[in-house]
Design an enzyme around this catalytic site. Structure first.
Site, PDB file in Angstrom:
ATOM      1  N   HIS A   1     -27.236   5.066 -25.758  1.00 38.62           N
ATOM      2  CA  HIS A   1     -27.754   6.035 -24.791  1.00 38.62           C
ATOM      3  C   HIS A   1     -26.728   7.108 -24.469  1.00 38.62           C
ATOM      4  CE1 HIS A   1     -30.717   7.199 -21.796  1.00 38.62           C
ATOM      5  NE2 HIS A   1     -29.761   7.302 -20.901  1.00 38.62           N
TER       6      HIS A   1
ATOM      7  N   HIS B   1     -36.944   8.836 -20.239  1.00 38.81           N
ATOM      8  CA  HIS B   1     -36.752   7.733 -19.286  1.00 38.81           C
ATOM      9  C   HIS B   1     -37.768   6.651 -19.628  1.00 38.81           C
ATOM     10  CE1 HIS B   1     -34.932   6.764 -15.165  1.00 38.81           C
ATOM     11  NE2 HIS B   1     -33.950   7.079 -15.977  1.00 38.81           N
TER      12      HIS B   1
END
Length: 745
Positions: free
Chosen positions: A54, A100
């Site tokens: 990430h 997200h």
């Protein structure tokens, strides 16, 4: 004072600790080389967060190199919090799309809300006031009659509520987006949030921490334990037991963010700071390391000075918490009190927690005791890059030039118009405030692109998000080309010139060689299309590990195109305007059904060659449209998309439900199935009679096919053998989706 002895000693069960932190043995060996000693638990947690997929893009970064990122109007490309383009009159547009996904699947309302909040902070941390939001959201089999459908309707409601509640409270209009439904998202939904802000060209701020002795100031909400491990969680796979990681989902407070926004914008008006950074993924860890890393500086942080929301918190938790609505500021020495006073005025917590040093080292202290010491460059700029194995998937070469169905054109039309993919989504966008700030020209559901006027000028910005994941599954490279072209074409039909894109690349597991091959192919497709269409990539995001129980999502590169129109009075509508006007097809309809919506719905699966795209032809179409709209020749325009020409005309006839629909009388002389072919580089335009010949000549000059197909008017929708009343169409188009969602309420 919390005792931290257990965090500072030797890690006892290193194998289990590495497993928990998603670090490999090779990672640990590299950490030993960097530190020249074994790490303590705080340091290991920091490495795990910063080296997560990430944060580091360790599996994907090599393929992003080579994206076209420069143009005369590009002020800031990838590498900062957001991309920036010059839009004239000393103004810049600041924008980015980000994922997200994992948090939204676990807690749909909180996950989606904090996704919106996080992307807004990326925008205003650069000095810009957010003025518009979009979203791209994708769910599984929402029409399923069993528990699966019920689950995804629940997820949809939660995501929409989360997006709406946060954006509405922030006073930022949500003006558009896209929504898709595919079985590949049954175990892993996608929530991609986009935000755009405006800033004066000479008032841009960057995420840097430089100037020896300059104070480092924490501002925003107090730090709690919510979101702990969020970056690591977002870099891992889902399984049927993933509900256990709810604690890794952040909790958002839009009212706190609104105060933080206004305080920051007031701060930016004064010459008090050097740089500012949002505390996003990995929280204080990422913000501090990135700010110092960009500047080649060192930093000392006194973690006991961090405002805490919960008792008994320790340095590990404070460095890795992803509590929302927080920023890190590097202020100018001597300006500390002025900075603190501004945040006190807005009732926002602020505390001096450290200073910039020249060491190149991050030193962390806890009540005077050093608890961590890490070289910054090794974490912020030099994370280990992985060369993941690739396995090509044979792109299907056989042509899908017909639909295997016995249904008539009328029956196909009715099936598609009422489908969950096509039916109007006003149930969704009615929950978003699209008119706050009073700049919205075309809100969600009103145009191919969403548009806002730029206050104080005669210009407007357009923005559109697009990706056909079925195309990218069957042919990743050409599917990506289509995504870039379509997102830009959506701006073109409304009269705006596309200037740049932001991408959100959603893929499955990087450990699957076929996924990484598709990723490489998609990146190549984006590179090629952006070069030909002159729309550089200025920002973006990569989201891997979107798979559940071993099932990967389709490759889903969500592309946002941002465009500019110099004269707001020349914005072109996407709905029929005037009875008697002529309808013209620009471009050529081809028998190409591979991956199409019609193929999926009517045949139950997708296969074959996807629609072809000629980027040079696409760019010629753009230039034709820009000339025609600039000379006010077009009354309306819409590009042919999902459902083909027939569905495109239906949407032009029906609009967004706020105006009286207008019928049409069209004779294409095409084979009936071609009414539903989603051919690329095709646009339907409505033209008044006096402009018809001029437009025809321009089309000839640009070598674009020009076909008169009918006229606007009446209360019947007549397209070849399709003949249906507007009232029946309205019922299908505007009520089908709402009925589906309402069945669980």
């Amino acid at each position: 004072m919390t005792n931290i002895t257990h965090l500072l000693g030797e890690i006892k069960d290193i194998d289990e600790t590495l497993k928990v932190h998603k670090l490999s043995k090779q990672d640990y060996e590299e950490i030993l080389k960097i530190l020249k000693r074994p790490p303590n638990l705080i340091e290991l947690g920091i490495f795990a967060a910063m080296w997560s997929e990430h944060c580091s893009y360790k599996s994907s970064k090599k393929y992003l190199n080579g994206f076209p990122t420069k143009a005369p109007w590009v002020v800031q490309g990838p590498g900062e919090n957001a991309g920036i383009i010059d839009i004239g009159e000393n103004l810049c547009a600041v924008f980015k799309i980000e994922s997200h996904n994992h948090p939204s699947f676990i807690e749909p309302h909180a996950g989606a809300a904090t996704g919106v909040g996080g992307i807004m902070r990326d925008i205003f941390t650069m000095g810009a006031r957010p003025v518009a939001s979009l979203n791209s959201i994708r769910f599984g089999d929402i029409s399923d009659n069993g528990t699966l459908g019920k689950k995804h309707r629940y997820l949809l409601r939660g995501v929409v509520e989360g997006i709406g509640s946060y954006g509405n409270c922030m006073g930022v209009p949500t003006i558009g987006g896209e929504m898709s439904f595919e079985s590949c998202y049954n175990g892993n939904i996608l929530v991609n949030a986009f935000c755009l802000g405006l800033v004066k060209k000479d008032e841009i701020f960057y995420g840097k921490a430089e100037g020896i002795g300059n104070p480092v100031i924490y501002v925003g909400s107090k730090t709690g334990r919510d979101g702990l491990g969020g970056a690591v969680m977002s870099s891992d796979s889902f399984s049927s037991t993933s509900k256990a990681v709810r604690s890794a989902v952040q909790v958002g407070d839009p009212f706190a963010e609104k105060l933080l926004l206004e305080a920051c914008l007031e701060l930016f008006k004064q010459d008090l700071i050097v740089g500012i950074q949002d505390m996003g993924a990995a929280g204080l860890t990422s913000s501090s390391f990135e700010m110092a890393g960009r500047s080649g500086s060192g930093m000392t942080l006194y973690l006991d000075k961090v405002p805490m929301r919960e008792e008994g918190m320790n340095p590990y938790e404070l460095m890795l918490s992803e509590s929302q609505e927080r920023m890190l500021i590097c202020a100018k020495k001597g300006c500390e009190q002025q900075v603190l006073d501004i945040f006190a005025k807005w009732e926002v917590d602020a505390a001096i927690i450290g200073e910039v040093t020249k060491s190149g080292i991050m030193e962390l202290f806890w009540y005077g005791e050093k608890c961590a010491e890490i070289p910054i460059a090794q974490l912020s700029e030099n994370a280990p890059m992985l060369d993941m194995p690739l396995r090509p998937v044979a792109v299907q070469t056989h042509k899908a030039n017909q639909l295997k169905t016995s249904q008539s054109a009328q029956e196909i039309f009715i099936t598609l118009l009422g489908s969950v993919e096509v039916a109007n989504k006003r149930w969704v966008y009615s929950q978003y405030d699209s008119s706050v700030q009073s700049n919205t020209i075309t809100p969600a559901g009103s145009g191919d692109a969403s548009m806002i006027r730029i206050k104080g000028t005669n210009s407007a910005l357009s923005m559109s998000v697009d990706c056909n994941m079925r195309y990218c599954y069957l042919d990743p490279k050409n599917g990506a080309k289509i995504a870039v072209a379509t997102s830009g074409r959506n701006s073109i039909v409304n009269g705006a010139k596309p200037l740049a894109i932001s991408d959100c690349l959603n893929f499955g597991s990087p450990h699957n060689p076929e996924v990484m091959w598709a990723f490489k192919e998609v990146c190549q497709g984006i590179k090629e299309s952006c070069k030909v269409l002159n729309t550089p990539v200025v920002s973006g995001n990569v989201s891997l590990h979107n798979q559940s129980d071993g099932v990967d999502i389709y490759p889903t590169p969500s592309i946002v195109s941002v465009g500019l129109i110099d004269d707001v009075s020349k914005v072109v509508s996407s709905t029929f305007q005037t009875q008697g006007n002529m309808l013209v097809l620009l471009g050529e309809i081809k028998a190409e059904f591979g991956g199409s919506l019609a193929q999926k719905i009517l045949e139950g699966h997708i296969y074959g060659q996807i629609p072809s795209i000629d980027l040079t032809q696409e760019f010629a179409l753009w230039n034709l449209m820009l000339e025609a709209s600039d000379e006010c020749m077009l009354s309306a325009a819409k590009d042919i998309g999902e459902g083909g020409l027939a569905i495109t005309l239906a949407k032009m006839a029906l609009g967004n439900g706020e105006c009286q629909p207008i019928g049409c009388n069209v004779h294409t002389h095409l084979p009936s199935q071609l009414l539903f072919a989603p051919s690329q580089s095709c646009i339907i335009v409505e033209v008044a009679g006096e402009h018809l010949n001029t437009l025809k000549q321009k089309a000839k000059q640009h070598k674009i096919a020009f076909t008169e197909i009918g006229c606007v008017g009446g209360d019947i929708f007549c397209v070849d053998e399709i003949n249906i009343s507007l009232e029946e169409m309205k019922k299908l188009y505007f009520e089908s989706f709402e009925k589906l969602i309402a069945q669980d309420l």
